[in-house]
Design a protein around this motif. Structure first.
Motif, short mmCIF file in Angstrom:
data_model
loop_
_atom_site.label_atom_id
_atom_site.label_comp_id
_atom_site.label_asym_id
_atom_site.label_seq_id
_atom_site.Cartn_x
_atom_site.Cartn_y
_atom_site.Cartn_z
N MET A 79 0.84 -1.19 0.00
CA MET A 79 0.00 0.00 0.00
C MET A 79 0.88 1.25 0.00
SD MET A 79 -2.89 0.97 2.75
CE MET A 79 -3.80 2.48 2.66
N GLU A 80 0.56 2.15 -0.87
CA GLU A 80 1.28 3.42 -0.92
C GLU A 80 0.87 4.31 0.25
OE1 GLU A 80 3.65 4.44 -3.13
OE2 GLU A 80 3.60 2.39 -3.91
N PRO A 81 1.77 5.12 0.74
CA PRO A 81 1.40 6.04 1.82
C PRO A 81 0.33 7.03 1.36
CG PRO A 81 3.77 6.09 1.41
CD PRO A 81 3.15 5.23 0.35
N ILE A 82 -0.50 7.46 2.26
CA ILE A 82 -1.52 8.46 1.96
C ILE A 82 -0.85 9.82 2.09
CG2 ILE A 82 -3.71 9.46 2.68
CD1 ILE A 82 -4.45 6.64 3.73
N GLU A 83 -0.89 10.60 1.01
CA GLU A 83 -0.19 11.88 1.00
C GLU A 83 -1.16 13.06 0.96
OE1 GLU A 83 2.96 12.20 1.44
OE2 GLU A 83 3.62 10.13 1.15
N GLU A 84 -2.40 12.86 1.39
CA GLU A 84 -3.37 13.95 1.38
C GLU A 84 -3.06 14.95 2.49
OE1 GLU A 84 -7.36 12.47 1.68
OE2 GLU A 84 -6.97 10.84 0.29
N GLU A 85 -3.26 16.21 2.17
CA GLU A 85 -3.09 17.23 3.20
C GLU A 85 -4.37 17.30 4.03
OE1 GLU A 85 -1.59 21.05 2.17
OE2 GLU A 85 -0.33 20.22 0.58
N ILE A 86 -4.22 17.57 5.30
CA ILE A 86 -5.36 17.73 6.19
C ILE A 86 -5.59 19.22 6.38
CG2 ILE A 86 -6.27 17.28 8.50
CD1 ILE A 86 -4.45 14.81 8.56
N HIS A 87 -6.80 19.65 6.11
CA HIS A 87 -7.13 21.07 6.24
C HIS A 87 -6.97 21.48 7.70
CE1 HIS A 87 -9.42 24.80 6.24
NE2 HIS A 87 -9.22 24.83 4.92
N PRO A 88 -6.33 22.62 7.96
CA PRO A 88 -6.12 23.07 9.35
C PRO A 88 -7.39 23.12 10.19
CG PRO A 88 -4.86 24.44 7.83
CD PRO A 88 -5.73 23.53 6.99
N GLU A 89 -8.53 23.40 9.55
CA GLU A 89 -9.80 23.45 10.28
C GLU A 89 -10.15 22.07 10.87
OE1 GLU A 89 -14.27 24.11 8.93
OE2 GLU A 89 -13.01 25.89 8.61
N ASP A 90 -9.72 21.00 10.19
CA ASP A 90 -10.00 19.66 10.67
C ASP A 90 -9.18 19.29 11.90
OD1 ASP A 90 -11.87 19.24 8.67
OD2 ASP A 90 -10.39 18.38 7.30
N LEU A 91 -8.12 20.03 12.14
CA LEU A 91 -7.29 19.76 13.31
C LEU A 91 -7.89 20.34 14.59
CD1 LEU A 91 -3.77 20.37 11.77
CD2 LEU A 91 -4.90 18.19 12.20
N ARG A 92 -8.74 21.35 14.46
CA ARG A 92 -9.46 21.96 15.60
C ARG A 92 -8.55 22.22 16.80
NH1 ARG A 92 -12.98 17.50 14.75
NH2 ARG A 92 -14.15 17.92 12.89
N GLY A 93 -7.42 22.81 16.56
CA GLY A 93 -6.54 23.20 17.66
C GLY A 93 -5.71 22.08 18.24
N LYS A 94 -5.77 20.91 17.68
CA LYS A 94 -4.97 19.79 18.19
C LYS A 94 -3.50 20.01 17.85
CE LYS A 94 -8.66 16.43 17.56
NZ LYS A 94 -9.08 15.25 16.82
N THR A 95 -2.64 19.61 18.74
CA THR A 95 -1.21 19.72 18.46
C THR A 95 -0.66 18.46 17.83
OG1 THR A 95 -0.70 18.98 20.70
CG2 THR A 95 -0.83 21.36 20.35
N ASN A 96 -1.45 17.39 17.86
CA ASN A 96 -1.03 16.16 17.18
C ASN A 96 -2.04 15.85 16.09
OD1 ASN A 96 -3.15 15.49 18.90
ND2 ASN A 96 -2.42 13.42 19.22
#
Length: 102
Positions: A79-96
């Protein structure tokens, strides 16, 4: 403790290790892992335990888990690694960042 964990999680999810780190006092006759036969003999006095259960406790469960992990590793090997970017809004202030995929 072993019986409590077995009661809560089931015999397929309990095991013993060899680490005595972080404890100051040990039970009599369990001064180190070489004394585990004493522990097994005591557990076998409990009618809730049988030889199959003891086999799981002393290594069968961890071997089963490692085999399952290795199977998943093998299934995902190509399986190839997933290289999609995660939108900053989806992080909701998480540091990880934790990303789940199907």
């Amino acid at each position: 403790h072993i019986n409590y964990i077995r009661e809560i999680a089931g015999v397929d999810h309990v095991g013993i290790g060899a680490g005595y780190d972080g404890i100051n006092k040990v039970p009599e006759s369990l001064e180190d892992p070489s004394r585990y036969p004493n522990l097994v003999a005591e557990i076998l006095k409990d009618s809730n335990w049988n030889e199959t259960d003891i086999s799981k406790l002393v290594g069968g469960n961890i071997i089963r888990v490692f085999e399952e992990v290795e199977k998943i590793r093998d299934d995902l090997r190509d399986m190839e690694p997933i290289e999609e970017e995660i939108h900053p809004e989806d992080l909701r202030g998480k540091t990880n960042c934790t990303y789940f995929f199907d």
